[in-house]
Structure formats: C-alpha cells, structure tokens
Design a protein around this motif. Structure first.
Motif, PDB file in Angstrom:
ATOM      1  N   ARG A 104       0.821  -1.215   0.000  1.00  0.00           N
ATOM      2  CA  ARG A 104       0.000   0.000   0.000  1.00  0.00           C
ATOM      3  C   ARG A 104       0.859   1.272   0.000  1.00  0.00           C
ATOM      4  O   ARG A 104       0.351   2.356  -0.060  1.00  0.00           O
ATOM      5  N   ARG A 105       2.165   1.081   0.125  1.00  0.00           N
ATOM      6  CA  ARG A 105       3.128   2.197   0.093  1.00  0.00           C
ATOM      7  C   ARG A 105       2.783   3.292   1.118  1.00  0.00           C
ATOM      8  O   ARG A 105       2.786   4.473   0.806  1.00  0.00           O
ATOM      9  N   LEU A 106       2.512   2.846   2.329  1.00  0.00           N
ATOM     10  CA  LEU A 106       2.191   3.785   3.399  1.00  0.00           C
ATOM     11  C   LEU A 106       3.474   4.317   4.019  1.00  0.00           C
ATOM     12  O   LEU A 106       4.366   3.550   4.374  1.00  0.00           O
ATOM     13  N   ALA A 107       3.551   5.608   4.151  1.00  0.00           N
ATOM     14  CA  ALA A 107       4.713   6.238   4.771  1.00  0.00           C
ATOM     15  C   ALA A 107       4.703   5.950   6.275  1.00  0.00           C
ATOM     16  O   ALA A 107       3.639   5.746   6.865  1.00  0.00           O
ATOM     17  N   PRO A 108       5.868   5.938   6.923  1.00  0.00           N
ATOM     18  CA  PRO A 108       5.917   5.725   8.371  1.00  0.00           C
ATOM     19  C   PRO A 108       5.071   6.747   9.148  1.00  0.00           C
ATOM     20  O   PRO A 108       4.605   6.453  10.247  1.00  0.00           O
ATOM     21  N   SER A 109       4.846   7.909   8.578  1.00  0.00           N
ATOM     22  CA  SER A 109       4.057   8.942   9.257  1.00  0.00           C
ATOM     23  C   SER A 109       2.547   8.760   9.068  1.00  0.00           C
ATOM     24  O   SER A 109       1.757   9.516   9.635  1.00  0.00           O
ATOM     25  N   THR A 110       2.126   7.732   8.325  1.00  0.00           N
ATOM     26  CA  THR A 110       0.708   7.477   8.099  1.00  0.00           C
ATOM     27  C   THR A 110       0.022   7.168   9.428  1.00  0.00           C
ATOM     28  O   THR A 110       0.519   6.356  10.219  1.00  0.00           O
ATOM     29  N   LEU A 111      -1.125   7.793   9.676  1.00  0.00           N
ATOM     30  CA  LEU A 111      -1.881   7.539  10.900  1.00  0.00           C
ATOM     31  C   LEU A 111      -2.502   6.147  10.856  1.00  0.00           C
ATOM     32  O   LEU A 111      -2.891   5.654   9.799  1.00  0.00           O
ATOM     33  N   LEU A 112      -2.596   5.503  12.016  1.00  0.00           N
ATOM     34  CA  LEU A 112      -3.078   4.130  12.081  1.00  0.00           C
ATOM     35  C   LEU A 112      -4.519   3.969  11.616  1.00  0.00           C
ATOM     36  O   LEU A 112      -4.887   2.906  11.121  1.00  0.00           O
ATOM     37  N   ASP A 113      -5.335   5.011  11.758  1.00  0.00           N
ATOM     38  CA  ASP A 113      -6.715   4.863  11.311  1.00  0.00           C
ATOM     39  C   ASP A 113      -6.827   4.744   9.796  1.00  0.00           C
ATOM     40  O   ASP A 113      -7.889   4.470   9.261  1.00  0.00           O
ATOM     41  N   GLN A 114      -5.717   4.909   9.085  1.00  0.00           N
ATOM     42  CA  GLN A 114      -5.713   4.741   7.637  1.00  0.00           C
ATOM     43  C   GLN A 114      -5.294   3.326   7.214  1.00  0.00           C
ATOM     44  O   GLN A 114      -5.275   3.013   6.031  1.00  0.00           O
ATOM     45  N   LEU A 115      -4.982   2.476   8.193  1.00  0.00           N
ATOM     46  CA  LEU A 115      -4.658   1.085   7.883  1.00  0.00           C
ATOM     47  C   LEU A 115      -5.927   0.334   7.497  1.00  0.00           C
ATOM     48  O   LEU A 115      -6.986   0.568   8.075  1.00  0.00           O
ATOM     49  N   PRO A 116      -5.832  -0.598   6.561  1.00  0.00           N
ATOM     50  CA  PRO A 116      -6.986  -1.448   6.246  1.00  0.00           C
ATOM     51  C   PRO A 116      -7.351  -2.318   7.449  1.00  0.00           C
ATOM     52  O   PRO A 116      -6.523  -2.557   8.338  1.00  0.00           O
ATOM     53  N   GLY A 117      -8.592  -2.820   7.468  1.00  0.00           N
ATOM     54  CA  GLY A 117      -9.103  -3.584   8.600  1.00  0.00           C
ATOM     55  C   GLY A 117      -8.244  -4.770   8.987  1.00  0.00           C
ATOM     56  O   GLY A 117      -7.960  -4.979  10.168  1.00  0.00           O
ATOM     57  N   THR A 118      -7.813  -5.573   8.010  1.00  0.00           N
ATOM     58  CA  THR A 118      -7.002  -6.753   8.333  1.00  0.00           C
ATOM     59  C   THR A 118      -5.703  -6.343   9.017  1.00  0.00           C
ATOM     60  O   THR A 118      -5.310  -6.937  10.021  1.00  0.00           O
ATOM     61  N   SER A 119      -5.053  -5.319   8.506  1.00  0.00           N
ATOM     62  CA  SER A 119      -3.802  -4.851   9.109  1.00  0.00           C
ATOM     63  C   SER A 119      -4.036  -4.333  10.522  1.00  0.00           C
ATOM     64  O   SER A 119      -3.219  -4.559  11.414  1.00  0.00           O
ATOM     65  N   ARG A 120      -5.163  -3.656  10.740  1.00  0.00           N
ATOM     66  CA  ARG A 120      -5.472  -3.126  12.072  1.00  0.00           C
ATOM     67  C   ARG A 120      -5.668  -4.274  13.077  1.00  0.00           C
ATOM     68  O   ARG A 120      -5.159  -4.230  14.184  1.00  0.00           O
TER      69      ARG A 120
END
Length: 191
Positions: A104-120
């Motif tokens: 998903r190419r998420l930056a380390p600064s990405t907030l956790l609420d932007q993670l998909p459900g499975t990853s959360r």
C-alpha cells in the motif's frame, strides 16, 4: 491439564455465556446471539479482561481483548503512526505486518486509522500477544481473506502456548474454516 480460564456460566448483560474451561494452547469459538458492538459484548469483554468482578469466572492468566473498534482497540491507540507501530513490534511480527502494509506504500508517518481492517486487527493482536496469555478477539468487518490471515497468525501463536477465545457474530459471514481444531459453544439470550 489445569484451566487458565474457567466459568460455570455467567450473564453478560442480556447474553448467557455457557460454562467452559480453557486450557493453554486451546481455541474456543463462542457464537454470540446478537450483533457486535452491543452492551452485552462489552460486559463480556470487561468480565474476561478482569476489569469487572464476576464470581462465576476464574482467570488464571493475563487476558487481552482485541477488536477493531471502540475501547477494546486500545492496544493500537498507544501508537499514532505506522512507524511507531512497527517499531513497537518484535522483529518476526514486524516482518509479517510489513508484508501486509508495504504494497500500500504507506509512509511511516501514516496515521493508524488509515490502515486497512485486516492490518489493524493483525497489529492489535501482535501488540496483545506480548502482554497476554489469553486473547479474546473477533474478526467482524473482515473479508474471508483477512479472516484467514488472522487465523494463520493466531494458529502459529497458539502452537507456542497462546489460548484464544473468538466471538463469532450472526450475519457477519465469519464462518471461515479454522486452521486448527476449535471448540464451539453457543451463547444465548435465554434465561
């Protein structure tokens, strides 16, 4: 084998939880009679976490509750970003979660609420595994592939002595095959 969690049966709000004994390395599926997110579910979590006293329940191990939403998602709430979360995980879990979020190419600064459900859910479980001997969880809101990823992770940890209690809710399509043998019990709203 001595049980690390046992009950003669108890009420969690409107729901009657049947008697059970959970030993180290076992997986119990509790089919809940109501939709997720209700008061009875919250009372069940409070009882099993030890934050509510219930004389019918004996806990002989540390229990952690992991859900995607609400108060019981608190393990994730201690970390604000993907980078903070990954830094808090043991190396093996970090690699496993990174494989989920890297595409998903998420930056380390990405907030956790932007993670998909499975990853959360996986992240919450990974954080709780280090602090609990019993994990209480559900896979509500996950697609079948996500459920299987969660199950595979937990089966691996179960082989290392972790015990699991899974709440399965009606109408959520959660009846995916488990990778290991489980005990299935029915909770009810009957007196």
């Amino acid at each position: 084998m001595s049980a690390i969690c046992e009950t003669k049966g108890f009420r969690a709000g409107a729901v009657r939880v049947p008697a059970f004994a959970l030993n180290r390395g076992e997986w119990l599926v509790l089919r809940w009679p109501a939709s997720f997110g209700g008061d009875s579910e919250s009372r069940f979590y409070h009882t099993l976490s030890g934050s509510a006293v219930c004389s019918e329940v004996a806990l002989h191990a540390t229990t952690k509750i992991v859900t995607q939403f609400g108060k019981w998602a608190e393990a994730l709430n201690r970390h604000r970003t993907v980078g903070e979360l990954l830094a808090a995980l043991p190396a093996e879990d970090r690699c496993r979660l990174n494989a989920e979020i890297e595409p998903r190419r998420l930056a380390p600064s990405t907030l956790l609420d932007q993670l998909p459900g499975t990853s959360r859910v996986l992240a919450g479980l990974m954080l709780a595994v280090s602090a609990g001997e019993i994990l209480v969880f559900n896979t509500a809101g996950l697609d079948p592939t996500g459920v299987q990823k969660v199950y595979a992770y937990l089966a691996d940890k179960m082989n290392r002595g972790l015990s699991l209690i899974e709440l399965e809710f009606p109408g959520t399509g959660q009846r995916e095959p488990h990778p290991v043998g489980v005990t299935v019990l029915e909770a009810s709203t009957r007196q």
